[in-house]
Design an enzyme around this catalytic site. Structure first.
Site, PDB file in Angstrom:
ATOM      1  N   HIS A   6      -8.290 -70.049  37.336  1.00 13.58           N
ATOM      2  CA  HIS A   6      -8.782 -70.627  38.604  1.00 13.58           C
ATOM      3  C   HIS A   6      -9.244 -69.553  39.576  1.00 13.58           C
ATOM      4  O   HIS A   6      -8.633 -68.496  39.684  1.00 13.58           O
ATOM      5  CB  HIS A   6      -7.785 -71.607  39.228  1.00 13.58           C
TER       6      HIS A   6
ATOM      7  N   ASP B 196      -3.068 -64.043  40.701  1.00 14.70           N
ATOM      8  CA  ASP B 196      -3.079 -65.512  40.648  1.00 14.70           C
ATOM      9  C   ASP B 196      -4.293 -66.023  41.415  1.00 14.70           C
ATOM     10  O   ASP B 196      -4.225 -66.218  42.603  1.00 14.70           O
ATOM     11  CB  ASP B 196      -1.785 -66.067  41.253  1.00 14.70           C
TER      12      ASP B 196
ATOM     13  N   GLU C 114      -6.929 -75.206  42.365  1.00 14.06           N
ATOM     14  CA  GLU C 114      -5.742 -75.334  41.509  1.00 14.06           C
ATOM     15  C   GLU C 114      -4.495 -75.380  42.375  1.00 14.06           C
ATOM     16  O   GLU C 114      -3.563 -76.133  42.117  1.00 14.06           O
ATOM     17  CB  GLU C 114      -5.667 -74.146  40.541  1.00 14.06           C
ATOM     18  N   GLU C 115      -4.494 -74.537  43.404  1.00 14.46           N
ATOM     19  CA  GLU C 115      -3.272 -74.356  44.196  1.00 14.46           C
ATOM     20  C   GLU C 115      -2.868 -75.613  44.964  1.00 14.46           C
ATOM     21  O   GLU C 115      -1.716 -75.765  45.343  1.00 14.46           O
ATOM     22  CB  GLU C 115      -3.436 -73.177  45.172  1.00 14.46           C
TER      23      GLU C 115
ATOM     24  N   ASP D 263      -3.130 -68.461  33.433  1.00 18.53           N
ATOM     25  CA  ASP D 263      -2.713 -68.524  34.840  1.00 18.53           C
ATOM     26  C   ASP D 263      -1.253 -68.104  35.002  1.00 18.53           C
ATOM     27  O   ASP D 263      -0.570 -68.540  35.921  1.00 18.53           O
ATOM     28  CB  ASP D 263      -2.949 -69.945  35.391  1.00 18.53           C
TER      29      ASP D 263
ATOM     30  N   HIS E  72       1.799 -65.639  45.138  1.00 17.35           N
ATOM     31  CA  HIS E  72       1.611 -66.348  46.419  1.00 17.35           C
ATOM     32  C   HIS E  72       2.050 -65.539  47.630  1.00 17.35           C
ATOM     33  O   HIS E  72       2.452 -66.114  48.637  1.00 17.35           O
ATOM     34  CB  HIS E  72       2.352 -67.701  46.417  1.00 17.35           C
TER      35      HIS E  72
HETATM   36 ZN   LIG Z   1      -2.396 -69.868  39.599  1.00 16.77          ZN
END
Ligand SMILES: [Zn+2]
Ligand SMILES: *[C@@H]1O[C@H](CO)[C@@H](O)[C@H](O)[C@H]1NC(C)=O
Ligand SMILES: *[C@@H]1O[C@H](CO)[C@@H](O)[C@H](O)[C@H]1NC(C)=O
Ligand SMILES: *[C@@H]1O[C@H](CO)[C@@H](O)[C@H](O)[C@H]1NC(C)=O
Ligand SMILES: *[C@@H]1O[C@H](CO)[C@@H](O)[C@H](O)[C@H]1NC(C)=O
Ligand SMILES: *[C@@H]1O[C@H](CO)[C@@H](O)[C@H](O)[C@H]1NC(C)=O
Ligand SMILES: *[C@@H]1O[C@H](CO)[C@@H](O)[C@H](O)[C@H]1NC(C)=O
Length: 466
Positions: free
Chosen positions: A284, A296, A330-331, A358, A428
């Site tokens: 993503h 990520d 995606e998140e 991912d 994140h």
């Molecule tokens: Zn991800």
């Protein structure tokens, strides 16, 4: 025990310990067919790891994340990043490069801060959680109630009214502990809490909040919710255990705006014999609005581009179409990939294999795979082509949320197995930058992705379904 039983027990033990699946034998015709790809697999590996494409996916990703930084769904910055990718993949000689429009949530963090007023003045590092509402004008000033589990919250419900609920839930693993990030706000609201602060779901911390999506599910008041650093959660726990009164002032300007237009980014190498049949590789392109989103999931997106790029650079054209899809949003809950599935599922019988990376692009060890035992046998044979780079392990269970819809419907699915023990150190957080990525690891990952996708796309038959 008879010898035969002993042997069986030993085999069962070994397959448990070594992860050796006991698989049906591959017909010799298919085994020979796969062995015939040895020299093309070596060429792909050599180009990616030692040849002209050495460091290429790393360098491309570095330029991308240094140019755009983080890329949250709904932002103009993400759309600019998608425009850049469309141009870059076109310039790289890929085919049918295009965006496919989808509607995505548009959450904006705004300014945010949290001050501990009692027992002393202290600035708490926070990060609002995706989809959280903001605080009322002037913020929320309230006493905190520290709990370690939902059970403890429920048993102390009578103490919760009007309080800011702090969860110090410890870290079991991501799958388990993320429940507090997902549902902490709702559970707090149900017992009269006015906001919730969640211990970051991270396996290691240097005082870093780790954000992520949260879900208002129930018929409860939506209360503001943010994550805090592990160190602060533990400090609050210690204070509470000593009976110290904690008073916090929480300010969040977070807002949920109307859904916005975004795009899944698609590029292909058209199949020479069955252009309608597809092997899909993906990652993503969106990220959280912190760090650079390099790990990520910049890594997964860029090795997916690189897989096609390597095949193109070698002038290869497999029997079936190779398609790279770089998902959006995606998140916010697999938003882009779900809309792609809805749009394309009428062609599901033409999907041969769906793959997503991912969970990191550290040194690869092989592929995690979901499929029938016959499909596993074939994949295990394909992966033996990756022995030169020690990435030939076939593990059970693909980890790819974005391709899960296809896998649930019986399409074989794969994800990149890699030495990702440190993934949740950075996930994140502001720590997810290019410094996490390694050029050699990305070359190896790209080779795994390209060899697997190319060979499956070029074999005479599609993989059997489950
Ligand atoms: Zn991800
Ligand atoms: C591997 O790539 C290097 C550098 O491009 C080249 O010199 C070498 O001949 C290649 N080896 C094989 C086995 O293709
Ligand atoms: C790739 O990067 C390494 C350093 O990480 C460097 O030693 C090597 O020369 C680079 N290769 C190319 C082809 O630029
Ligand atoms: C939701 O809450 C409202 C008022 O608090 C109540 O009238 C309604 O029945 C609830 N709905 C459900 C589905 O629980
Ligand atoms: C906290 O954020 C609010 C806006 O939400 C701002 O008005 C206030 O000045 C900030 N306070 C501190 C201490 O930064
Ligand atoms: C389904 O596949 C056919 C044949 O390749 C193609 O023409 C059509 O556009 C595809 N439909 C979707 C929704 O992708
Ligand atoms: C090969 O990979 C495995 C993990 O998949 C690792 O345990 C082993 O040390 C690696 N061997 C080499 C020579 O790198």
């Amino acid at each position: 025990m008879p010898v035969a039983m002993l042997m069986l027990a030993l085999l069962a033990y070994l397959s448990g310990v070594l992860g050796l699946p006991s698989l049906p034998p591959v017909p010799s015709r298919i085994r020979d067919e796969i062995a015939g790809y040895k020299s093309v697999a070596d060429d792909i590996i050599n180009l990616s790891v030692h040849g002209k494409a050495q460091n290429q996916s790393y360098n491309r990703l570095a330029e991308f994340v240094d140019t755009f930084g983080s890329r949250i769904a709904g932002s103009q910055n993400l759309e600019n990043a998608i425009d850049y990718m469309l141009k870059a993949m076109e310039a790289d000689g890929l085919e049918n490069v295009h965006g496919e429009e989808v509607m995505v949530p548009h959450w904006v963090r705004g300014r945010e801060n949290c001050t501990m007023l009692e027992p002393r003045l202290y600035k708490v590092s926070i990060m609002g959680l995706g989809s959280s509402v903001g605080t009322p004008f002037g913020g929320i000033k309230a006493e905190a109630l520290v709990v370690h589990s939902f059970d403890e919250l429920h048993s102390r419900a009578s103490e919760a009214k009007g309080k800011i609920i702090i969860y110090d839930q410890g870290y079991v693993n991501y799958g388990v502990s993320v429940a507090y990030r997902d549902y902490g706000a709702d559970e707090a609201a149900k017992v009269g809490g006015v906001a919730s602060l969640i211990r970051s779901v991270a396996s290691f911390s240097i005082h870093s909040p780790h954000t992520g999506w949260q879900d208002y599910k129930g018929n409860t008041t939506k209360v503001p919710t943010a994550c805090i650093a592990v160190e602060d959660a533990e400090m609050f726990s210690r204070m509470a255990a000593r009976g110290t009164k904690i008073v916090l002032h929480l300010n969040m300007e977070a807002r949920n705006l109307p859904d916005a237009k975004s795009r899944n980014t698609v590029a292909e190498i058209k199949g020479r014999e069955h252009p309608e049949q597809v092997v899909l590789v993906s990652g993503h392109l969106d990220s959280w609005d912190v760090g650079q989103g390099a790990m990520d999931d910049g890594g997964g997106a860029f090795i997916s581009w690189q897989a096609l790029s390597l095949i193109r650079q070698l002038g290869l054209r497999p029997r079936r179409t190779l398609r790279a899809v770089l998902w959006t949003a995606e998140e916010e809950g697999l938003v882009g990939s779900y809309q792609y599935y809805q749009k394309h599922k009428s062609n599901i019988s033409n999907y041969d294999l769906v793959m997503e990376s991912d969970i990191g692009t550290f040194t690869p060890t092989g592929i995690m795979f979901t499929g029938s035992s016959n499909a596993k046998s074939i994949m295990s044979e394909v992966l033996s082509l990756l022995k030169p780079i020690n990435a030939s392990q076939l593990l059970d269970h693909a980890e790819g949320g974005d391709v899960s819809f296809w896998i649930s419907d019986g399409v074989p699915g794969g994800s990149l197995a890699n030495q990702n023990e440190r993934y949740f150190w950075f996930h994140h957080s502001d720590g997810d930058t290019m410094s996490v990525q390694d050029p050699r690891a990305m070359d190896l990952c790209s080779a795994v992705w390209a060899v697997t996708a190319y060979v499956v796309a070029d074999m005479e038959d599609m993989l059997p379904r489950h």
